[in-house]
Design a protein around this motif. Sequence first.
Motif, PDB file in Angstrom:
ATOM      1  N   ILE A  74       0.809  -4.252  -6.629  1.00  0.00           N
ATOM      2  CA  ILE A  74       0.252  -4.092  -5.358  1.00  0.00           C
ATOM      3  C   ILE A  74      -0.981  -3.149  -5.546  1.00  0.00           C
ATOM      4  CG2 ILE A  74       0.389  -2.668  -3.163  1.00  0.00           C
ATOM      5  CD1 ILE A  74       3.469  -2.982  -3.497  1.00  0.00           C
ATOM      6  N   ALA A  75      -2.264  -3.577  -5.105  1.00  0.00           N
ATOM      7  CA  ALA A  75      -3.345  -2.787  -5.144  1.00  0.00           C
ATOM      8  C   ALA A  75      -3.685  -2.176  -3.780  1.00  0.00           C
ATOM      9  CB  ALA A  75      -4.648  -3.708  -5.441  1.00  0.00           C
ATOM     10  N   VAL A  76      -3.805  -0.928  -3.639  1.00  0.00           N
ATOM     11  CA  VAL A  76      -4.184  -0.156  -2.513  1.00  0.00           C
ATOM     12  C   VAL A  76      -5.490   0.397  -2.195  1.00  0.00           C
ATOM     13  CG1 VAL A  76      -3.267   1.720  -0.989  1.00  0.00           C
ATOM     14  CG2 VAL A  76      -1.656   0.442  -2.455  1.00  0.00           C
ATOM     15  N   ILE A  77      -6.358  -0.134  -1.519  1.00  0.00           N
ATOM     16  CA  ILE A  77      -7.900   0.344  -1.240  1.00  0.00           C
ATOM     17  C   ILE A  77      -7.564   1.508  -0.385  1.00  0.00           C
ATOM     18  CG2 ILE A  77      -9.943  -0.147  -0.306  1.00  0.00           C
ATOM     19  CD1 ILE A  77      -9.733  -2.998  -1.668  1.00  0.00           C
ATOM     20  N   GLY A  78      -8.507   2.546  -0.530  1.00  0.00           N
ATOM     21  CA  GLY A  78      -8.205   3.799  -0.039  1.00  0.00           C
ATOM     22  C   GLY A  78      -7.059   4.680  -0.292  1.00  0.00           C
ATOM     23  N   ALA A  79      -6.585   4.562  -1.429  1.00  0.00           N
ATOM     24  CA  ALA A  79      -5.511   5.463  -1.864  1.00  0.00           C
ATOM     25  C   ALA A  79      -5.653   6.674  -1.865  1.00  0.00           C
ATOM     26  CB  ALA A  79      -5.193   4.795  -3.462  1.00  0.00           C
ATOM     27  N   GLY A  80      -7.052   7.337  -1.652  1.00  0.00           N
ATOM     28  CA  GLY A  80      -7.116   8.746  -1.991  1.00  0.00           C
ATOM     29  C   GLY A  80      -6.859   9.505  -0.372  1.00  0.00           C
ATOM     30  N   GLY A  81      -6.835   8.472   0.564  1.00  0.00           N
ATOM     31  CA  GLY A  81      -6.394   9.155   1.907  1.00  0.00           C
ATOM     32  C   GLY A  81      -5.074   9.463   2.190  1.00  0.00           C
ATOM     33  N   THR A  82      -4.726  10.244   3.212  1.00  0.00           N
ATOM     34  CA  THR A  82      -3.234  10.767   3.555  1.00  0.00           C
ATOM     35  C   THR A  82      -2.416   9.346   3.597  1.00  0.00           C
ATOM     36  OG1 THR A  82      -4.172  12.486   4.592  1.00  0.00           O
ATOM     37  CG2 THR A  82      -1.832  11.881   4.945  1.00  0.00           C
ATOM     38  N   VAL A 119       1.244   4.543  -1.541  1.00  0.00           N
ATOM     39  CA  VAL A 119       1.284   4.515  -3.031  1.00  0.00           C
ATOM     40  C   VAL A 119       2.498   5.095  -3.615  1.00  0.00           C
ATOM     41  CG1 VAL A 119       0.226   5.511  -5.305  1.00  0.00           C
ATOM     42  CG2 VAL A 119      -1.216   4.400  -3.487  1.00  0.00           C
ATOM     43  N   SER A 120       2.764   6.180  -2.928  1.00  0.00           N
ATOM     44  CA  SER A 120       3.935   6.912  -3.408  1.00  0.00           C
ATOM     45  C   SER A 120       5.463   6.167  -3.096  1.00  0.00           C
ATOM     46  CB  SER A 120       4.198   8.352  -2.811  1.00  0.00           C
ATOM     47  OG  SER A 120       3.225   9.152  -3.114  1.00  0.00           O
ATOM     48  N   GLY A 159      -9.864   8.117   9.236  1.00  0.00           N
ATOM     49  CA  GLY A 159      -9.295   9.364   9.061  1.00  0.00           C
ATOM     50  C   GLY A 159     -10.334  10.334   8.616  1.00  0.00           C
ATOM     51  N   ASP A 160     -11.472   9.984   8.100  1.00  0.00           N
ATOM     52  CA  ASP A 160     -12.561  10.946   7.703  1.00  0.00           C
ATOM     53  C   ASP A 160     -13.231  11.350   8.813  1.00  0.00           C
ATOM     54  OD1 ASP A 160     -11.482  10.979   5.098  1.00  0.00           O
ATOM     55  OD2 ASP A 160     -12.700   9.195   4.819  1.00  0.00           O
ATOM     56  N   GLY A 161     -13.058  11.098  10.044  1.00  0.00           N
ATOM     57  CA  GLY A 161     -13.830  11.138  11.164  1.00  0.00           C
ATOM     58  C   GLY A 161     -14.430  10.244  11.681  1.00  0.00           C
ATOM     59  N   PRO A 162     -15.117  10.338  12.887  1.00  0.00           N
ATOM     60  CA  PRO A 162     -15.857   9.310  13.773  1.00  0.00           C
ATOM     61  C   PRO A 162     -16.812   8.822  13.284  1.00  0.00           C
ATOM     62  CG  PRO A 162     -16.177  11.376  14.776  1.00  0.00           C
ATOM     63  CD  PRO A 162     -15.190  11.565  13.814  1.00  0.00           C
ATOM     64  N   GLY A 163     -17.646   9.509  12.315  1.00  0.00           N
ATOM     65  CA  GLY A 163     -18.750   8.724  11.417  1.00  0.00           C
ATOM     66  C   GLY A 163     -18.184   7.593  10.917  1.00  0.00           C
ATOM     67  N   VAL A 203       3.819   9.792   8.388  1.00  0.00           N
ATOM     68  CA  VAL A 203       3.265   8.959   7.189  1.00  0.00           C
ATOM     69  C   VAL A 203       4.223   8.466   6.110  1.00  0.00           C
ATOM     70  CG1 VAL A 203       1.572   9.154   5.490  1.00  0.00           C
ATOM     71  CG2 VAL A 203       0.969  10.361   7.452  1.00  0.00           C
ATOM     72  N   GLU A 204       5.110   9.300   6.016  1.00  0.00           N
ATOM     73  CA  GLU A 204       6.190   8.793   5.214  1.00  0.00           C
ATOM     74  C   GLU A 204       6.841   7.625   5.554  1.00  0.00           C
ATOM     75  OE1 GLU A 204       5.458  12.756   4.204  1.00  0.00           O
ATOM     76  OE2 GLU A 204       5.391  11.872   6.002  1.00  0.00           O
ATOM     77  N   ASP A 205       7.247   7.528   6.674  1.00  0.00           N
ATOM     78  CA  ASP A 205       7.865   6.316   7.762  1.00  0.00           C
ATOM     79  C   ASP A 205       7.176   5.297   7.857  1.00  0.00           C
ATOM     80  OD1 ASP A 205      10.659   7.312   7.219  1.00  0.00           O
ATOM     81  OD2 ASP A 205      10.702   8.316   9.359  1.00  0.00           O
ATOM     82  N   TYR A 206       6.001   5.523   7.952  1.00  0.00           N
ATOM     83  CA  TYR A 206       4.839   4.380   8.026  1.00  0.00           C
ATOM     84  C   TYR A 206       4.915   3.752   6.744  1.00  0.00           C
ATOM     85  CZ  TYR A 206       0.361   2.095   8.638  1.00  0.00           C
ATOM     86  OH  TYR A 206      -0.620   1.111   8.780  1.00  0.00           O
TER      87      TYR A 206
END
Length: 216
Positions: free
Chosen positions: A4-12, A18-19, A75-79, A191-194
């Motif tokens: 599995i590759a996860v793009i955006g793995a640095g976000g919450t 990933v975990s 998640g990083d804001g509306p921008g 987030v964990e159950d998602y």
Amino acid sequence: MASIAVIGAGGTIGRGIVSEALSRGHRVTAVVRDPSGYTLRAEGLTVAAGDALDPAAVARVAQGQDVLVSAVGGGDGPGHAALIEPAARALVEGVRTLGAAAPRLIAVGGAGSLEAAPGVRVWDSPGLPEGLLQIMHAHGDAQDYYNGVEDVRWTVLSPAATIEPGDRTGSYRTGTEQLVTDDEGRSRISVEDYAVALVDEIETPRHIGRRFTVAH
């Protein structure tokens, strides 16, 4: 076990996915813009650089994978809302170039375009901040795009109206186009159950070519 590759793995949400995948023994590639800043280290984890807006970069990280997960969102804001729909197009284009070897694509979606009542979407609720509305409509535009894709195996998982870090209960309820609420009308998911729901979908596909949603 899946690769599995996860793009955006640095976000919450990305970190949660990933975990959860690692905890089940899957092989995971965490795809981030700057691998040097990604601190999670674990057996079965690889960290790679990638850009969700670059189809060629998407193809590189997707090649050889069973599943490509996109945790790109607002998640990083509306921008960052303006990046959501273009990222969906780049993800599909990148996966598409791999032809028969293309992995399945699962994208983190939004709750705004879900029906809160017949004919009423979540984003129609009064008093929503403009920045949040931008993110909701951007996810809605991305969903409209995915709905027209027929040559890539895609799934979008929309969260509950409220998603935030919490407990991993392993329990959730699913829906399709309607917001899932509890007996008091609340729509929430940790987030964990998602992440549990998303990895369950990887292991037992039930929603290829469509969207679904989860809540407690």
